[in-house]
Design a protein around this motif. Structure first.
Motif: not given
Length: 228
Positions: A24, A27, A49, A141
């Motif tokens: 996260k 990301s 996320l 990600t």
């Protein structure tokens, strides 16, 4: 300091890659790097996320990742490079020189190659642009629609750049090199007709007619039942 999107999402310093932590956080960094110097609102970040319905405390979790990312940037001297993760109302913005992002340098070189009059110059710029790729874009990600769409857009530009590089080689009469550039991608993307067509043309012009014909038979349209 530099940032990478064309492969694993990374923050790189003179000492090597900085450990970003969970997916996260990678990301979050990716979403901010995709729009450097542009505000990305909290809603967009939460959508990126969490691939499914976000939890009720998603905003708090996001703020935690922002705080940790700020700390990582400060710890590695981001201020000296003109990099700042700022809050702007209900959004965040990563203020920075865009040249620190590999995807920006890639896109800039591709655009410059497209306006070159000499194919040799285009070859040089496209080869440099493609050298930035170290794997599938945005690796590491979260699997969410916003990030997958962004990765798909970057991959499409990469493939178009490979085709442009082959065309530039062809303009130089280097059809064997054009075929070599195209073959790997044509194998990896068998349903991309433009790659297959360019490869067959390059093989034919390189005097490898039997290979061109063989490739045609390998890539001709599949029966409907195979394609579903």
């Amino acid at each position: 300091m530099e940032f990478r999107l064309l492969g694993s999402v990374a923050l790189v310093t003179e000492d090597g890659d900085v450990a970003l932590g969970p997916a996260k956080r990678s990301s979050l960094l990716a979403m901010l790097l995709l729009r450097p110097n542009g505000a990305v609102n909290v809603g967009q970040l939460i959508d990126a996320l969490w691939e499914d319905e976000p939890p009720t405390h998603a905003k708090t979790v996001l703020q935690g990742h922002v705080s940790r990312l700020r700390a990582l940037l400060a710890e590695h001297g981001a201020e000296a490079y003109g990099v700042e993760l700022a809050t702007q109302g209900s959004a965040y913005v990563l203020r920075m020189p865009e040249s620190l992002v590999d995807a920006h340098r890639f896109e800039e070189l591709v655009a410059l190659a497209g306006v070159q009059r000499q194919p040799g110059d285009a070859v040089r710029m496209l080869r440099e642009a493609l050298s930035y790729w170290q794997g599938p874009a945005l690796t590491g990600t979260v699997h969410s629609r916003p990030l997958e769409a962004a990765a798909g857009g970057l991959e499409e530009l990469r493939l178009a750049s490979v085709e442009a590089l082959a065309e530039a080689y062809g303009a130089l009469g280097e059809h064997g090199r054009a075929a070599a550039v195209l073959r790997t991608e044509a194998v990896a993307h068998p349903l991309r007709e433009s790659l297959a067509a360019a490869l067959m043309l390059a093989l034919g012009r390189a005097g490898r007619q039997s290979d061109a014909i063989d490739w045609y038979h390998r890539t001709r349209p599949a029966p409907r039942e195979e394609l579903g």
